[in-house]
Design an enzyme around this catalytic site. Sequence first.
Site, PDB file in Angstrom:
ATOM      1  N   SER A   1       9.523  38.316  63.285  1.00  0.00           N
ATOM      2  CA  SER A   1      10.867  38.708  62.896  1.00  0.00           C
ATOM      3  C   SER A   1      11.397  39.932  63.619  1.00  0.00           C
ATOM      4  O   SER A   1      12.602  40.127  63.696  1.00  0.00           O
ATOM      5  CB  SER A   1      10.917  38.959  61.387  1.00  0.00           C
TER       6      SER A   1
ATOM      7  N   HIS B   1      10.748  32.569  59.688  1.00  0.00           N
ATOM      8  CA  HIS B   1      11.822  32.586  60.684  1.00  0.00           C
ATOM      9  C   HIS B   1      11.747  31.439  61.690  1.00  0.00           C
ATOM     10  O   HIS B   1      12.608  31.352  62.570  1.00  0.00           O
ATOM     11  CB  HIS B   1      11.814  33.922  61.430  1.00  0.00           C
TER      12      HIS B   1
ATOM     13  N   LYS C   1      16.187  31.755  54.518  1.00  0.00           N
ATOM     14  CA  LYS C   1      16.702  31.778  55.884  1.00  0.00           C
ATOM     15  C   LYS C   1      17.474  30.492  56.154  1.00  0.00           C
ATOM     16  O   LYS C   1      18.595  30.334  55.684  1.00  0.00           O
ATOM     17  CB  LYS C   1      15.572  31.980  56.889  1.00  0.00           C
TER      18      LYS C   1
END
Length: 444
Positions: A237, A265, A297
């Site tokens: 990240s 992610h 996300k």
Amino acid sequence: MSRKGLHGLTAQLKDALILQALERRLQHVEQKGATHDTTQSDALVIPEKFYRFQLHPGYQQLRIMNDGGARLGVSNPFFKLHEGIAGATTLINGKEYLNYASYNYLGLSGHPAVAAAAKQAIDQYGTSVSASRPVSGERPIHRQLEKALAETYQVDDAVAFVSGHATNVSTIGYLFGPKDLVLHDELIHNSILQGIQLSGAKRLSFPHNDHAALEQILKNQRHAFERVLVVLEGIYSMDGDYPDLPAFVEIKNRYRAFLMVDEAHSFGVMGETGLGIREHFGLQGSDVDIWMGTLSKALAGCGGYIAGETALVEHLKFLAPGFLYSVGMPPSVAASSLAALKLMQQAPELTATLKTRGRLFLKLAQEAGINTGSSSGLAIVPAITGSSLTAARLAETLFEQGINVQPIIYPAVPEKSARLRFFISCLHTEEQIRQTVAILAKEI
């Protein structure tokens, strides 16, 4: 009628006499303490820093940073109030900004179908399940989401937690113990480190994405421990790069270790259709022992999940404290993430557009001489400034020009690698990205 105690005294009278004796003893100690420096009174002198929150070392460090920034004319860049849906743009204090500070990679937070699914779940199940899932908090929407996630990973089952951070803490903290070893990439997320600390297992890190270094540690250490866990991230990240996952799979198989991949992610971002690092490398679901991901996300919700074999998932559902003793996920959150997952699978062009935009940002930034580190251009591109003060000032300058991006400063990253971190969305246009990089290149 009064009950008799010792020596013929009633219990009530005995209690009264004891109370009087204690009061006299307390008065004696107080009088003595007022006139004499005794060892007993000295023992009761506790430094203020041990019972005042404002003297806690962490808070003191925070005050030093905030006060120092204020003296240098740098305002606090955190906790900005977003007044609507944060996508490629966002509204702050009534002004629209280009937004690079949210994880809404596929633009599904705020999508009409996702919002409709959440509203329908509220109408059907309410805003809370009001209990832990094993007790009476289980709802059909929970199992529908978990089944869909398991099918996506081609594994037996999945379990959803109410927090992504707590998913890692609870899973590692429960499954491993003092006789075990956890090996992790040096840039691994805080939630992994907290989980290892909770477990009591021995912790060793290896250089970033260096599978050869991992193998050397296993050669030297594997025989000394019962269970060994290796933990990686799908996309890191802070840096926007990813590991050579097949190489790590091969090593973990040879040394009989467990492998855990945090896809917070990478899911929705990597792979031809957004199915993550597994799809990117063409691996089987069973090649990784513990698949972890977050719903906040690409999947437009909140919480985390673990996917894998039945024994893993059932074990966590019945015994992991972070699941067993926690309230179940709100139905609206489960429904919104399930709807987002279906939309992602029906519209692979969302992931394709995200990749195009991310790589364009990376290309333009590199051409402008901006230090983007090891970023692959998959949704996360850092602009490394080398100093926390520079990063904070640069973020403030960009904000004044209509660009919202957060600085990542010490201690989140080493001081020499402070940065601005740009999160790209498929909603960003090519024009917006070109405009952003041009302003960034000028100001950096």
